[in-house]
Design a protein around this motif. Structure first.
Motif, PDB file in Angstrom:
ATOM      1  N   SER A 129     -67.690 -36.713 107.701  1.00 34.34           N
ATOM      2  CA  SER A 129     -66.859 -37.842 108.290  1.00 34.34           C
ATOM      3  C   SER A 129     -65.510 -37.549 107.861  1.00 34.34           C
ATOM      4  O   SER A 129     -65.339 -36.835 106.832  1.00 34.34           O
ATOM      5  N   SER A 130     -64.528 -38.165 108.385  1.00 32.88           N
ATOM      6  CA  SER A 130     -63.057 -38.357 107.963  1.00 32.88           C
ATOM      7  C   SER A 130     -62.764 -39.045 106.505  1.00 32.88           C
ATOM      8  O   SER A 130     -63.547 -39.933 105.999  1.00 32.88           O
ATOM      9  N   CYS A 131     -61.694 -38.879 106.171  1.00 34.94           N
ATOM     10  CA  CYS A 131     -61.238 -39.262 104.928  1.00 34.94           C
ATOM     11  C   CYS A 131     -60.218 -40.169 105.041  1.00 34.94           C
ATOM     12  O   CYS A 131     -59.516 -40.101 105.905  1.00 34.94           O
ATOM     13  N   ARG A 132     -59.904 -41.029 104.007  1.00 35.96           N
ATOM     14  CA  ARG A 132     -58.984 -41.988 104.032  1.00 35.96           C
ATOM     15  C   ARG A 132     -57.612 -41.142 104.060  1.00 35.96           C
ATOM     16  O   ARG A 132     -57.356 -40.286 103.359  1.00 35.96           O
ATOM     17  N   ASP A 169     -68.904 -38.791  95.964  1.00 34.57           N
ATOM     18  CA  ASP A 169     -68.911 -38.697  97.505  1.00 34.57           C
ATOM     19  C   ASP A 169     -68.279 -37.410  98.042  1.00 34.57           C
ATOM     20  O   ASP A 169     -67.114 -36.860  97.905  1.00 34.57           O
ATOM     21  N   SER A 212     -68.403 -36.854 101.567  1.00 34.74           N
ATOM     22  CA  SER A 212     -68.037 -37.187 102.779  1.00 34.74           C
ATOM     23  C   SER A 212     -66.466 -36.787 103.267  1.00 34.74           C
ATOM     24  O   SER A 212     -66.224 -36.521 104.263  1.00 34.74           O
ATOM     25  N   ASP A 259     -64.569 -39.427 102.763  1.00 38.76           N
ATOM     26  CA  ASP A 259     -64.091 -40.518 102.875  1.00 38.76           C
ATOM     27  C   ASP A 259     -63.796 -41.627 101.442  1.00 38.76           C
ATOM     28  O   ASP A 259     -62.798 -42.260 101.718  1.00 38.76           O
ATOM     29  N   SER A 260     -64.188 -41.132 100.534  1.00 40.36           N
ATOM     30  CA  SER A 260     -63.651 -41.829  99.180  1.00 40.36           C
ATOM     31  C   SER A 260     -64.026 -40.760  98.258  1.00 40.36           C
ATOM     32  O   SER A 260     -64.513 -39.627  98.384  1.00 40.36           O
ATOM     33  N   CYS A 311     -69.630 -42.999  95.426  1.00 46.55           N
ATOM     34  CA  CYS A 311     -70.449 -43.934  95.872  1.00 46.55           C
ATOM     35  C   CYS A 311     -71.160 -44.872  94.974  1.00 46.55           C
ATOM     36  O   CYS A 311     -71.625 -44.225  93.974  1.00 46.55           O
ATOM     37  N   LYS A 367     -68.168 -47.937  98.381  1.00 44.94           N
ATOM     38  CA  LYS A 367     -67.172 -46.745  98.005  1.00 44.94           C
ATOM     39  C   LYS A 367     -66.012 -46.927  97.511  1.00 44.94           C
ATOM     40  O   LYS A 367     -65.373 -47.895  97.783  1.00 44.94           O
ATOM     41  N   THR A 390     -60.045 -42.132  96.533  1.00 47.11           N
ATOM     42  CA  THR A 390     -59.773 -41.430  97.482  1.00 47.11           C
ATOM     43  C   THR A 390     -59.309 -40.047  96.624  1.00 47.11           C
ATOM     44  O   THR A 390     -59.212 -39.737  95.415  1.00 47.11           O
ATOM     45  N   CYS A 428     -60.432 -32.609 106.098  1.00 43.67           N
ATOM     46  CA  CYS A 428     -60.780 -33.518 105.139  1.00 43.67           C
ATOM     47  C   CYS A 428     -62.090 -32.926 104.461  1.00 43.67           C
ATOM     48  O   CYS A 428     -62.463 -33.159 103.173  1.00 43.67           O
TER      49      CYS A 428
END
Length: 355
Positions: free
Chosen positions: A18-21, A166, A168, A170-171, A174, A185, A188, A201
Motif C-alpha cells: 500500500s502507499s505511504c503517507r 509496519d 506497508s 503507510d506508517s 502497527c 497505526k 511515518t 514507498c
C-alpha cells in the motif's frame, strides 16, 4: 550473508502493498562519533548439549536465558539456567502442525511468561514454564490481523497491546490488541529521500526494515535500521520522537521491479533499551565488500563487531569494540555483562564484561 539479507527484505513483498503517507517528520539529528571507544574482553560459554545453526536472539529473565536459532532444523528455542547456562529444555518445534512453528522471528519475556512470534503463520504464542522449570506449557495463541504485513519483530506495550513494525509503507508501527486485531497505526518513515517517499514507498518501507525494543519502565521504544545507520527513539510517555543518523546515513537501496535492493551497508542487527541506556549491535560492512569477497572465495565473518551505546535521549555515549562478530544481545546491567550470540562459532554464546 548478503543473499540472506536480500531474501529477508524481499520476503516482505510477497504480501499486498500500500502507499505511504506524505508527511515526513523533520527530527533528524546527525552524530559523527562516540566520545569513548572501549575494547571488551570475551568469555566463551561452553555449550556441549545444543548444536546451533544460526543463533540469532538471546534474552534473559530472572534465572533463565533463552537462545533462538533462526535456521533451526528441529527446535527454534533453547532454554538454559542463568547465569551458569545449564541446559533445561528445547521448544518451538519446527513444522506446519497446529502447535509447531513455521518461521520464528523473535521472542519476548513478560514476567515468567514468554511470547514467540511465528512470521510464517502470523501468530504470537504465549508459553509459561512449569513449576519444575524444565518444560513449558502453551497458554495462549494470538492470530494476527490479515491487514498486518509479514510481522518480523514485536514488543509488548502492555497486557493488552503489541507493537509491530509496519512494512506497508503507510506508517511506522502497527498497534495490535490481545485478540490480534489492528488497533491503530502510528508514525511515518523519517526519510529525507523525497523521491522514494513519493514514487517507491513499498521499496522504501522494505529498505527501512528495523529491529525494535521497548522498556515499559521508562516508556522508551527504540528502532534501529537493518540497512544504513539510523536510530529512532520514541518516548511513549511524553510523545517525543528523536531520529539519530550516523555517518553511514539512511538505508541506501535501488528499486528493481518494485523491490528495494540494498546497495549501501549492513547496519544494525539488534537493540535493547535498558533502564539507563540503549545498546545496539552495529555491522558497518558494505554490500560491495561482501560481494567482492564472495567472488574471491573469501568467507567474511557474519555479524557486527561493535555495540553502540546511546543515552535514552539518543546522545552517543560509547562504542564497544568486540573480538567476535555477533548478532543478538541481552544486557545484564546488574552483573555488568553483555550476553551475545556469534553465528560463526560452534560455541556461539559469548559473554562480555562491561566493568
Amino acid at each position: 550473508m548478503c543473499l540472506f539479507i536480500i531474501a529477508c527484505l524481499i520476503s516482505l513483498f510477497s504480501f499486498s502493498l500500500s502507499s505511504c503517507r506524505q508527511e515526513v517528520q523533520k527530527t533528524n539529528v546527525a552524530y559523527v562519533d562516540f566520545p569513548r571507544t572501549i575494547e571488551l574482553k570475551a568469555r566463551v560459554i561452553p555449550q556441549d548439549s545444543i548444536l546451533f545453526r544460526y543463533p540469532f536472539r538471546v534474552h534473559v529473565q530472572g534465572d533463565k536465558v533463552v537462545v533462538m536459532d533462526l535456521h533451526a532444523t528441529e527446535y527454534f528455542f533453547h532454554a538454559f539456567r542463568y547465569p551458569d547456562f545449564q541446559y533445561l529444555t528445547s521448544f518451538g518445534k519446527r513444522g506446519d502442525a497446529p502447535e509447531e512453528i513455521l518461521s520464528a522471528e523473535n521472542f519476548r519475556w513478560n514476567g515468567q511468561f514468554l511470547w514467540m512470534l511465528d512470521a510464517g503463520k502470523s501468530k504470537l504464542t504465549r508459553l509459561s514454564f512449569t513449576l519444575s522449570g524444565d518444560s513449558l506449557l502453551r497458554t495462549e495463541v494470538v492470530s494476527l490481523d490479515k491487514e498486518i504485513l509479514r510481522a518480523l519483530d514485536f514488543v509488548q506495550y502492555d497486557d493488552s497491546i503489541f507493537i509491530i513494525p509496519d512494512y506497508s509503507g503507510d506508517s511506522r508501527f502497527c498497534w495490535v490488541n490481545r485478540q490480534g486485531k489492528l488497533h491503530r497505526k502510528t508514525g511515518t518513515i523519517p526519510t529525507t529521500n523525497e523521491d522514494a517517499l513519493n514514487n517507491a514507498c513499498p521499496a522504501l518501507a522494505q529498505a527501512w526494515r528495523s529491529f525494535i525494543d521497548y522498556n515499559p519502565r521508562n516508556g522508551v521504544l527504540a528502532a534501529v535500521t537493518q540497512l544504513g545507520e539510523v536510530l529512532e527513539i520514541y518516548n511513549l510517555k511524553d510523545s517525543t520522537h528523536i531520529v539519530r543518523v550516523g555517518p553511514c546515513g539512511e538505508p541506501d537501496f535501488k528499486v528493481s521491479q518494485g523491490y528495494g535492493i540494498p546497495t549501501g551497508i549492513m547496519g544494525f542487527s539488534d537493540v535493547q533499551v535498558t533502564d539507563n541506556a540503549i545498546y545496539a549491535v552495529f555491522h558497518g560492512r558494505s554490500f560491495k565488500e561482501i560481494a567482492q569477497s564472495a567472488r574471491s572465495g573469501i568467507n567474511l565473518p557474519d555479524g557486527g563487531q561493535y555495540i553502540y551505546v546511546f543515552s535514552l535521549a539518543g546522545e552517543p555515549l560509547c562504542k564497544y569494540v568486540l573480538g567476535h562478530y555477533i548478532y543478538g544481545i541481552t544486557i545484564d546491567e546488574q552483573r555488568g555483562v553483555i550476553i551475545t550470540t556469534d553465528v560463526n562459532k560452534d560455541e556461539p554464546v559469548i559473554e562480555f564484561c562491561m566493568k
